[in-house]
Motif scaffolding. Structure first.
Motif, PDB file in Angstrom:
ATOM      1  N   THR A  95     -33.450  55.789  -0.637  1.00  0.00           N
ATOM      2  CA  THR A  95     -33.183  56.565  -1.860  1.00  0.00           C
ATOM      3  C   THR A  95     -32.697  55.668  -2.978  1.00  0.00           C
ATOM      4  OG1 THR A  95     -30.894  57.047  -1.195  1.00  0.00           O
ATOM      5  CG2 THR A  95     -32.579  58.687  -0.618  1.00  0.00           C
ATOM      6  N   HIS A  96     -31.879  54.659  -2.618  1.00  0.00           N
ATOM      7  CA  HIS A  96     -31.389  53.730  -3.650  1.00  0.00           C
ATOM      8  C   HIS A  96     -30.839  52.480  -2.996  1.00  0.00           C
ATOM      9  CE1 HIS A  96     -27.724  55.899  -2.605  1.00  0.00           C
ATOM     10  NE2 HIS A  96     -26.991  55.037  -3.276  1.00  0.00           N
ATOM     11  N   LEU A  97     -30.426  51.548  -3.832  1.00  0.00           N
ATOM     12  CA  LEU A  97     -30.191  50.183  -3.343  1.00  0.00           C
ATOM     13  C   LEU A  97     -28.845  49.912  -2.695  1.00  0.00           C
ATOM     14  CD1 LEU A  97     -29.603  47.934  -6.501  1.00  0.00           C
ATOM     15  CD2 LEU A  97     -28.900  50.314  -6.231  1.00  0.00           C
ATOM     16  N   HIS A  98     -27.918  50.856  -2.684  1.00  0.00           N
ATOM     17  CA  HIS A  98     -26.576  50.537  -2.188  1.00  0.00           C
ATOM     18  C   HIS A  98     -26.603  50.152  -0.711  1.00  0.00           C
ATOM     19  CE1 HIS A  98     -24.625  52.749  -5.784  1.00  0.00           C
ATOM     20  NE2 HIS A  98     -24.786  51.457  -6.016  1.00  0.00           N
ATOM     21  N   PRO A  99     -25.728  49.181  -0.357  1.00  0.00           N
ATOM     22  CA  PRO A  99     -25.779  48.619   0.999  1.00  0.00           C
ATOM     23  C   PRO A  99     -25.600  49.675   2.107  1.00  0.00           C
ATOM     24  CG  PRO A  99     -24.157  47.444  -0.358  1.00  0.00           C
ATOM     25  CD  PRO A  99     -24.737  48.521  -1.220  1.00  0.00           C
ATOM     26  N   ASP A 100     -24.800  50.706   1.834  1.00  0.00           N
ATOM     27  CA  ASP A 100     -24.594  51.713   2.884  1.00  0.00           C
ATOM     28  C   ASP A 100     -25.804  52.649   3.033  1.00  0.00           C
ATOM     29  OD1 ASP A 100     -23.974  52.749   0.338  1.00  0.00           O
ATOM     30  OD2 ASP A 100     -22.680  54.301   1.187  1.00  0.00           O
ATOM     31  N   HIS A 101     -26.872  52.416   2.256  1.00  0.00           N
ATOM     32  CA  HIS A 101     -28.105  53.205   2.399  1.00  0.00           C
ATOM     33  C   HIS A 101     -29.283  52.368   2.894  1.00  0.00           C
ATOM     34  CE1 HIS A 101     -26.719  57.048   0.639  1.00  0.00           C
ATOM     35  NE2 HIS A 101     -25.753  56.231   0.259  1.00  0.00           N
ATOM     36  N   VAL A 102     -29.166  51.054   2.729  1.00  0.00           N
ATOM     37  CA  VAL A 102     -30.303  50.196   3.105  1.00  0.00           C
ATOM     38  C   VAL A 102     -29.956  49.243   4.255  1.00  0.00           C
ATOM     39  CG1 VAL A 102     -31.065  50.259   0.701  1.00  0.00           C
ATOM     40  CG2 VAL A 102     -29.824  48.269   1.517  1.00  0.00           C
TER      41      VAL A 102
ATOM     42  N   GLY B 118     -29.761  62.132  -2.030  1.00  0.00           N
ATOM     43  CA  GLY B 118     -29.220  60.770  -1.999  1.00  0.00           C
ATOM     44  C   GLY B 118     -27.744  60.799  -2.333  1.00  0.00           C
ATOM     45  N   ASP B 119     -27.320  59.908  -3.218  1.00  0.00           N
ATOM     46  CA  ASP B 119     -25.903  59.899  -3.604  1.00  0.00           C
ATOM     47  C   ASP B 119     -25.634  60.634  -4.909  1.00  0.00           C
ATOM     48  OD1 ASP B 119     -24.818  58.732  -1.416  1.00  0.00           O
ATOM     49  OD2 ASP B 119     -24.472  56.759  -2.320  1.00  0.00           O
ATOM     50  N   ASN B 120     -26.616  61.376  -5.433  1.00  0.00           N
ATOM     51  CA  ASN B 120     -26.348  62.118  -6.667  1.00  0.00           C
ATOM     52  C   ASN B 120     -25.469  63.328  -6.418  1.00  0.00           C
ATOM     53  OD1 ASN B 120     -27.619  60.491  -8.474  1.00  0.00           O
ATOM     54  ND2 ASN B 120     -29.525  61.660  -8.547  1.00  0.00           N
TER      55      ASN B 120
ATOM     56  N   ASN C 204     -14.727  57.309  -3.566  1.00  0.00           N
ATOM     57  CA  ASN C 204     -15.173  57.349  -2.177  1.00  0.00           C
ATOM     58  C   ASN C 204     -16.626  56.942  -2.040  1.00  0.00           C
ATOM     59  OD1 ASN C 204     -16.081  59.265  -3.710  1.00  0.00           O
ATOM     60  ND2 ASN C 204     -15.586  60.975  -2.378  1.00  0.00           N
ATOM     61  N   GLU C 205     -17.165  56.428  -3.098  1.00  0.00           N
ATOM     62  CA  GLU C 205     -18.592  56.200  -3.083  1.00  0.00           C
ATOM     63  C   GLU C 205     -18.875  54.721  -2.914  1.00  0.00           C
ATOM     64  OE1 GLU C 205     -22.334  56.296  -3.164  1.00  0.00           O
ATOM     65  OE2 GLU C 205     -20.979  57.975  -2.857  1.00  0.00           O
ATOM     66  N   ALA C 206     -19.881  54.403  -2.133  1.00  0.00           N
ATOM     67  CA  ALA C 206     -20.197  52.999  -1.937  1.00  0.00           C
ATOM     68  C   ALA C 206     -20.913  52.462  -3.154  1.00  0.00           C
ATOM     69  CB  ALA C 206     -21.076  52.835  -0.729  1.00  0.00           C
ATOM     70  N   GLY C 207     -20.354  51.487  -3.768  1.00  0.00           N
ATOM     71  CA  GLY C 207     -20.995  50.834  -4.886  1.00  0.00           C
ATOM     72  C   GLY C 207     -21.180  49.387  -4.519  1.00  0.00           C
TER      73      GLY C 207
ATOM     74  N   GLY D 235     -29.059  57.649 -12.429  1.00  0.00           N
ATOM     75  CA  GLY D 235     -27.728  58.122 -12.820  1.00  0.00           C
ATOM     76  C   GLY D 235     -26.691  57.394 -11.981  1.00  0.00           C
ATOM     77  N   HIS D 236     -26.795  57.572 -10.677  1.00  0.00           N
ATOM     78  CA  HIS D 236     -25.919  56.838  -9.758  1.00  0.00           C
ATOM     79  C   HIS D 236     -26.467  55.421  -9.575  1.00  0.00           C
ATOM     80  CE1 HIS D 236     -23.423  56.039  -6.246  1.00  0.00           C
ATOM     81  NE2 HIS D 236     -24.511  55.745  -5.563  1.00  0.00           N
ATOM     82  N   ALA D 237     -27.787  55.291  -9.556  1.00  0.00           N
ATOM     83  CA  ALA D 237     -28.449  53.986  -9.497  1.00  0.00           C
ATOM     84  C   ALA D 237     -29.781  54.132 -10.233  1.00  0.00           C
ATOM     85  CB  ALA D 237     -28.675  53.563  -8.054  1.00  0.00           C
TER      86      ALA D 237
HETATM   87 ZN   LIG Z   1     -24.790  54.933  -3.514  1.00  0.00          ZN
END
Ligand SMILES: [Zn+2]
Length: 518
Positions: free
Chosen positions: A309-316, A394-396, A8-11, A375-377
């Motif tokens: 928090t990190h680079l994934h598209p659903d966060h930036v 974030g996503d951790n 379920n996680e955006a990668g 860890g996640h990114a």
């Molecule tokens: Zn993420």
């Protein structure tokens, strides 16, 4: 020995968006202590246990989902059948969870009789409607003062459409926590409860905070009007959810992976504030967020910067849009390892380093300490506010579903040490994750995450020791009950675990890439 993959996680590969959960009908009771001072009424509340799936660690009022049999209970003076059903639901939940029977005629029952009535209900011998009829008890709608109807926002995997009722606790009855849903509970002055929330000593959902604030104004003639004075009390969706003073969660719709449908953007700070993870690529959502931020600026508040928090598209995905909308002058900050891969899509103006403290002036004043928690990114950042005990994870750690670790950006070993750093934080009160509701039982949640990872690692190692030589073999053994559609993702998760097992010296890989146990 099968485990579900984290899907379920955006990668790197966004899946089609899921749709939000449908809210279930529910009722809740704001129970007032009989004879308490009308200027400072006392109310009963209880804390949801750390193991609860929905809002663990949050303070709440008794209540729950409507039961089919609630429609069978007779309720005098109810405006219509629907109202009668929801009042019956409220009364039943109050009785089941706190042992308080808000029915006319209940005052003639002895304590022993009341206990046996409750036993009839909880043992399933009688429905609530049957026992009311059997003991000659009557529910009266006039004993249940309507105090609004709130809908859980779409970011939650479980959603309720809840009617709130103010009920005076019948004389001679003393509420006590009878359900394992709660791990503690009691009477509190509404004013004191509201003040403890303001001091960030505990978590409570927005309708509960609103009820406390309303009751703290006293049992005045316009009490109902004050309860109903906010749009959310009329089922209007709440966009900005203030879980703790200065920590506003603003979920935005994103193409993230199911079951999540939204990403949590956070607005942290009171006078000075930062916007963390404005992740929506959708224009309507970007507009709603920008309007909210502009509203804060027009009140004289100051936006320090946008943080990723990190680079994934659903966060930036909405960071540049928000900057443009605010005139282009706002800085975007992120970790160096986030900024580099984003070059060309997001311009990061400032690097955030581990240990850096961002001071935000206001009431309360907040000090956000940045933690580099890969860890996640690789460039994943978390932020800890020690005074309030709030941790932006974030996503951790997320409030819905689980976290995907895949090779490349992800590392199981780093992930476990990041969780370990979380665990060592003093005074941890709440986890604010990238998806889903906040977590009010932080240590239990972190422990659960760690043991989940270790269990998975154990299963994978067992599969290798049992002769599985490739990621595919391992997935076939460990993820046997999972749809083949998920197997590609499961294979990436397994690959991340194998990297750690190799580094730990437990698994080796031959030239052809086949793995075996050492
Ligand atoms: Zn993420």
């Amino acid at each position: 020995m099968t485990i579900k993959p984290d899907v379920n996680e955006a990668g790197a590969t966004p899946a089609p968006a899921a749709s939000p959960a449908t809210p279930k009908d529910a009722a809740a009771v704001i129970l007032l202590r009989d004879g308490s001072d009308p200027a400072d009424p006392h109310v009963f509340w209880a804390r949801r246990g750390p193991g609860m799936a929905f809002m663990p660690g949050f303070y709440a009022f008794p209540g729950g989902q409507r039961d089919e049999a609630d429609a069978l209970a007779a309720v005098e003076h109810a405006a219509d059948r629907e109202t009668a059903t929801m009042i019956a639901c409220a009364a039943r939940e109050l009785f089941e969870e706190l042992g308080v029977l808000a029915a006319r005629g209940a005052d003639s029952l002895t304590k022993g009789q009341l206990a046996s009535v409750l036993d009839d209900l909880t043992s399933g011998r009688m429905t609530f409607a049957e026992l009311l009829a059997h003991y000659g008890l009557r529910l009266d709608a006039r004993d249940f003062a309507y105090a609004g109807r709130w809908v859980t926002p779409p970011f939650s995997p479980r959603r309720f459409d809840t009617l709130f009722y103010v009920v005076r606790c019948p004389r001679k009855q003393e509420p006590r926590v009878l359900t394992p849903e709660f791990d503690r509970g009691g009477w509190t002055s509404a004013r004191e409860a509201f003040e403890s929330w303001r001091r960030a000593e505990l978590l409570a959902a927005p309708p509960v905070i609103h009820a406390l604030r309303t009751l703290a104004g006293g049992l005045t003639g316009d009490l109902t009007d004050r309860f109903l004075s906010v749009p959310q009390a009329h089922r209007r969706p709440l966009r900005a959810i203030e879980f703790l003073p200065g920590f506003v969660c603003f979920p935005v719709r994103t193409p993230t992976k199911p079951p999540a449908t939204t990403t949590n953007c956070y607005l942290v700070g009171t006078q000075e504030f930062v916007v963390v993870d404005p992740g929506s690529p959708y224009e309507d959502e970007q507009d709603t967020l920008a309007e909210h931020v502009e509203g804060l600026l027009s009140e004289g508040r100051v936006l320090r910067e946008i943080i990723l928090t990190h680079l994934h598209p659903d966060h930036v995905g909405g960071a540049e849009a928000l900057r443009a909308r605010l005139g282009g002058g706002v800085r975007i900050a992120a970790h160096r390892l986030t900024a580099e891969p984003l070059r060309g899509s997001v311009r990061v103006d400032r690097f955030v380093e581990d240990g850096e403290v961002i001071e935000l002036e206001g009431e309360p004043r907040l000090s956000l300490r940045a933690m580099h928690t890969p860890g996640h990114a690789r460039g994943h950042l978390s932020f800890y506010e020690e005074r309030s005990g709030a941790l932006l994870t974030g996503d951790n750690v997320v409030g819905v579903g689980s976290v995907l670790i895949e090779p490349g950006e992800g590392s199981v070993r780093d992930y476990l040490s990041s969780l370990e750093r979380y665990r060592k934080l003093p005074n941890l009160v709440a986890l604010f994750g990238g998806h889903g509701p906040a977590v009010g039982s932080p240590r239990a949640k972190i422990d659960e995450y760690v043991s989940h990872r270790l269990r998975r690692e154990g299963d994978i190692l067992a599969a290798v020791r049992g002769g599985a030589e490739t990621g595919r073999d391992i997935v076939a053994r460990v993820y046997a009950d999972v749809s083949p559609k998920m197997h590609a993702m499961a294979e990436r998760a397994v690959a991340a675990h194998l990297e750690k097992l190799e580094a730990d010296g437990l698994v080796r890989r031959d030239e052809g890439g086949r793995v075996s146990a050492r």
